[in-house]
Write a protein that holds these residues in place. Structure first.
Motif, short mmCIF file in Angstrom:
data_model
loop_
_atom_site.label_atom_id
_atom_site.label_comp_id
_atom_site.label_asym_id
_atom_site.label_seq_id
_atom_site.Cartn_x
_atom_site.Cartn_y
_atom_site.Cartn_z
N LEU A 216 98.83 41.61 1.32
CA LEU A 216 97.35 41.37 1.75
C LEU A 216 97.18 41.47 3.06
CD1 LEU A 216 96.09 38.58 -1.04
CD2 LEU A 216 96.01 41.28 -1.29
N GLU A 217 95.92 41.89 3.53
CA GLU A 217 95.62 41.67 4.89
C GLU A 217 95.52 40.41 5.58
OE1 GLU A 217 95.55 44.47 7.06
OE2 GLU A 217 96.46 45.53 5.34
N GLN A 218 94.91 39.34 4.51
CA GLN A 218 94.65 38.08 4.93
C GLN A 218 95.48 37.19 3.94
OE1 GLN A 218 90.33 37.76 4.49
NE2 GLN A 218 90.07 36.71 6.48
N CYS A 286 92.01 33.93 6.04
CA CYS A 286 92.45 33.87 7.77
C CYS A 286 93.62 34.53 7.75
CB CYS A 286 92.64 32.64 7.99
SG CYS A 286 93.97 31.41 7.43
N ASP A 287 94.07 35.02 8.93
CA ASP A 287 95.36 35.42 9.30
C ASP A 287 96.46 34.65 8.74
OD1 ASP A 287 96.61 37.91 10.76
OD2 ASP A 287 97.69 36.27 11.44
N VAL A 385 97.85 28.82 -1.38
CA VAL A 385 97.82 29.92 -0.40
C VAL A 385 98.25 31.05 -1.03
CG1 VAL A 385 98.60 30.52 1.88
CG2 VAL A 385 98.27 27.94 1.17
N LEU A 386 97.62 32.30 -0.99
CA LEU A 386 97.64 33.71 -1.43
C LEU A 386 97.80 34.68 -0.43
CD1 LEU A 386 98.12 35.59 -3.84
CD2 LEU A 386 95.43 35.63 -3.78
N GLY A 387 98.92 35.26 -0.14
CA GLY A 387 98.88 36.31 0.75
C GLY A 387 100.32 36.52 1.27
N PRO A 388 100.26 37.35 2.47
CA PRO A 388 101.69 37.66 3.14
C PRO A 388 102.05 36.11 3.63
CG PRO A 388 99.83 38.32 4.66
CD PRO A 388 99.18 37.83 3.27
#
Length: 402
Positions: A216-218, A286-287, A385-388
């Motif tokens: 994802l982007e975030q 967030c990033d 927490v979900l994302g890169p």
């Protein structure tokens, strides 16, 4: 509400996804879909055309503890609208061909959640937070259980759940009580009145950390602790606490994470409450490089809320916000109808606006501090927490609320 011309009418079923077995996960939501696919008297197209011809709105949703079917029309059109809505709830067709087609629709809906990260992170959080409990299961079900549904299973569930004893009828707007009562008696009189006994067990929360990698982007972050049930005596204190923490643009989380540091576009908190449990949750997007800092800031705000009283200015601002938003919401017929139904379901009575405003006004700084200390206990925080998240240096120790 004599000053308006519209009427919002709702039939609320006191059964939701928490009342399903694990093997039938998603059946309450699937039945809600199927009731719009046609009845003994109307096809799905007939239903849509009849409501459209009234200039009205017909919709429904399924939640953890209820399902709601509601319509909003001009007052002159209420009898026809009630006739359509009752037809859905009394005479559903459950056509096998429609069932197979609707399975595809619901499976796409499940995929849509997977592609909506701010929804998905909350779903993942809930599944772990209340692991093994019906409140932790997704309302939509999972592909395996949805694919297993058939007409006989749906009819069996419908016959046990959709009874007069499980329905709450609410109406708000330009209506006459006696006229509505007569409409309901005529339209819903054929429903059986029996109520199947259901035993609910209170959920137990599971603290700790879940990290899921997704391109994802975030990164999407959800933290939470156990909260109070829907009818808890301190519920108004919780509402005030939530406003101070992250419920508005002037809240501590919004100001310290977004406005002062620019770490997130979306950051907020909220209370979710059920008959026998609840949760205080916080969301931020967030990033990936900012996740650890954002989590540390959230935990610091929780500790500050627990360890020191809020200011008098924060208390006044939060109470004014609550009172103002409540009064404004009740100017909508649909909001007022929902408000009436939920009070009937959870409390068995109606609270006047003055009662509610007085309860909010009675909240003190000491009340908020006391409740914060009760809820924000060391070792009780859960986070997802979900994302890169490759290489994310986040540990459960950072959630400790020391």
């Amino acid at each position: 509400m004599p000053e308006v011309r519209s009427v919002s009418f709702g039939a609320w079923l006191t059964r939701g996804s928490r009342h399903e077995s694990a093997a039938r996960s998603g059946i309450a939501h699937f039945v809600e879909h199927m009731l719009f696919k046609g009845t003994a008297r109307r096809t799905a197209e007939d239903i849509a055309q009849e409501i459209d011809s009234l200039g009205g709105q017909l919709d429904a949703f399924t939640a953890k503890e209820c399902a709601s079917y509601y319509v909003k029309v001009l007052d002159d059109h209420l009898p026809r609208a009630v006739d359509v809505l009752a037809d859905l709830l009394v005479n559903p067709a459950f056509d096998p061909g429609d069932i197979e087609r609707e399975k595809k629709v619901v499976l796409e809906e499940i995929k849509m959640v997977e592609d909506t990260p701010d929804d998905l992170v909350y779903e993942l959080f809930t599944q772990r937070f209340w692991s093994g409990h019906p409140l932790g299961r997704p309302i939509l079900g999972v592909p395996e259980t949805v694919n297993d549904l058939d007409a006989a299973t749906l009819r069996d569930y419908f016959g046990r759940a959709y009874t007069g004893g499980n329905l709450v009828i609410a109406a708000a707007g330009h209506v006459d009580h006696a006229a509505v009562r007569d409409l309901v008696t005529s339209a819903f009189g054929d429903l059986p009145s029996n109520v199947e006994e259901i035993t609910n067990t209170a959920p137990a929360s599971m603290p700790g950390l879940l990290i899921r990698d997704k391109p994802l982007e975030q990164c999407h972050v959800c933290l939470g602790v156990s909260g109070y049930p829907q009818s808890h005596v301190d519920r108004y204190i919780c509402y005030v606490l939530n406003i101070v923490l992250g419920g508005t643009m002037s809240s501590r989380l919004f100001q310290n994470i977004r406005e002062k540091r620019g770490l997130a576009y979306a950051v907020s908190s909220g209370f979710v409450s059920y008959r026998d449990g609840g949760a205080l949750t916080i969301y931020a997007g967030c990033d990936a490089d900012s996740v650890v800092e954002v989590v540390d800031l959230i935990v610091a705000e929780l500790q500050q809320l627990r360890d020191a009283p809020i200011t008098s200015a924060e208390l006044v601002r939060a109470k004014d916000h609550l009172k103002g938003s409540l009064v404004l919401s009740l100017e909508s017929t649909s909001s007022r109808m929902s408000h009436l139904a939920r009070q009937e379901m959870y409390y068995g009575r109606q609270f006047t606006l003055d009662e509610t405003l007085q309860a909010v006004e009675q909240v003190t700084v000491d009340d908020v501090h006391r409740v914060a200390k009760e809820l924000l206990v060391p070792g009780t925080v859960a986070a997802t927490v979900l994302g890169p998240v490759d290489g994310l240096a986040l540990s459960e120790q950072q959630l400790a609320l020391t």
